[in-house]
Design a protein around this motif. Structure first.
Motif, mmCIF file in Angstrom:
data_model
loop_
_atom_site.group_PDB
_atom_site.id
_atom_site.type_symbol
_atom_site.label_atom_id
_atom_site.label_comp_id
_atom_site.label_asym_id
_atom_site.label_seq_id
_atom_site.Cartn_x
_atom_site.Cartn_y
_atom_site.Cartn_z
ATOM 1 N N THR A 84 0.843 -1.204 0.000
ATOM 2 C CA THR A 84 0.000 0.000 0.000
ATOM 3 C C THR A 84 0.877 1.253 0.000
ATOM 4 O O THR A 84 0.707 2.167 0.816
ATOM 5 C CB THR A 84 -0.961 0.015 1.207
ATOM 6 N N LEU A 85 1.816 1.292 -0.918
ATOM 7 C CA LEU A 85 2.759 2.405 -0.968
ATOM 8 C C LEU A 85 2.065 3.695 -1.352
ATOM 9 O O LEU A 85 1.112 3.711 -2.154
ATOM 10 C CB LEU A 85 3.879 2.092 -1.945
ATOM 11 N N GLN A 86 2.558 4.775 -0.768
ATOM 12 C CA GLN A 86 2.043 6.114 -1.028
ATOM 13 C C GLN A 86 3.183 7.003 -1.505
ATOM 14 O O GLN A 86 4.363 6.717 -1.241
ATOM 15 C CB GLN A 86 1.415 6.682 0.243
ATOM 16 N N PRO A 87 2.852 8.101 -2.211
ATOM 17 C CA PRO A 87 3.924 8.994 -2.691
ATOM 18 C C PRO A 87 4.866 9.455 -1.589
ATOM 19 O O PRO A 87 6.070 9.628 -1.842
ATOM 20 C CB PRO A 87 3.145 10.162 -3.295
ATOM 21 N N GLU A 88 4.358 9.634 -0.391
ATOM 22 C CA GLU A 88 5.220 10.074 0.719
ATOM 23 C C GLU A 88 6.201 9.008 1.181
ATOM 24 O O GLU A 88 7.080 9.290 1.990
ATOM 25 C CB GLU A 88 4.372 10.556 1.908
ATOM 26 N N ASP A 89 6.068 7.796 0.667
ATOM 27 C CA ASP A 89 7.032 6.737 0.975
ATOM 28 C C ASP A 89 8.262 6.818 0.066
ATOM 29 O O ASP A 89 9.229 6.075 0.264
ATOM 30 C CB ASP A 89 6.397 5.355 0.807
ATOM 31 N N SER A 90 8.239 7.695 -0.905
ATOM 32 C CA SER A 90 9.362 7.827 -1.830
ATOM 33 C C SER A 90 10.616 8.297 -1.109
ATOM 34 O O SER A 90 10.539 9.066 -0.152
ATOM 35 C CB SER A 90 9.016 8.827 -2.942
ATOM 36 N N GLY A 91 11.755 7.817 -1.584
ATOM 37 C CA GLY A 91 13.019 8.224 -1.011
ATOM 38 C C GLY A 91 14.074 7.173 -1.256
ATOM 39 O O GLY A 91 13.804 6.141 -1.881
ATOM 40 N N VAL A 92 15.259 7.439 -0.754
ATOM 41 C CA VAL A 92 16.328 6.449 -0.797
ATOM 42 C C VAL A 92 16.273 5.659 0.508
ATOM 43 O O VAL A 92 16.282 6.241 1.589
ATOM 44 C CB VAL A 92 17.698 7.112 -0.968
ATOM 45 N N TYR A 93 16.211 4.347 0.385
ATOM 46 C CA TYR A 93 16.117 3.467 1.538
ATOM 47 C C TYR A 93 17.477 2.869 1.832
ATOM 48 O O TYR A 93 18.129 2.315 0.946
ATOM 49 C CB TYR A 93 15.083 2.373 1.279
#
Length: 115
Positions: A84-93
């Protein structure tokens, strides 16, 4: 020599899933204190999930119920299943391990969630 190599990032639509992985060498993941963090442009690095003990896990409130951290003791890897990914989950992990001589980080894997 300790090394962490992340993989599995990519582009996914909102509501989709990704599993990212961290391949470890130079130590055994089974009992190690390992975490996943993420960083978005202009923001501080945020702790997302981790192992407090061999079986006890923790999650940031923002991902609780959607992300699951797990270990593969045979392959010496740690995974982060993200649903259930959301745009705010974007980033470098980033994957990190805390050992007796300090903290070690991987190079990161990019996750981009489109709306």
């Amino acid at each position: 020599q300790v090394e962490l190599v992340e993989s599995g990032g990519g582009l996914v639509q909102a509501g989709g899933s990704l599993r990212i992985s961290c391949a470890a060498s130079g130590f055994i993941v089974t009992n190690a204190y390992m975490t996943w963090s993420r960083q978005s442009p202009g923001k501080q690095r945020e702790l997302v999930a981790g192992f407090l003990s061999p079986v006890r896990t923790f999650y940031a409130d923002s991902v609780k119920g959607r992300f699951t951290i797990s270990r593969d003791n045979v392959k010496n890897m740690v995974h982060l299943q993200m649903d259930t990914l959301q745009p705010e989950d974007s980033g470098v992990y980033y994957c990190k391990v805390r050992l007796h001589d300090g903290d070690y980080w991987g190079q990161g894997t990019q996750v981009t969630v489109s709306s």
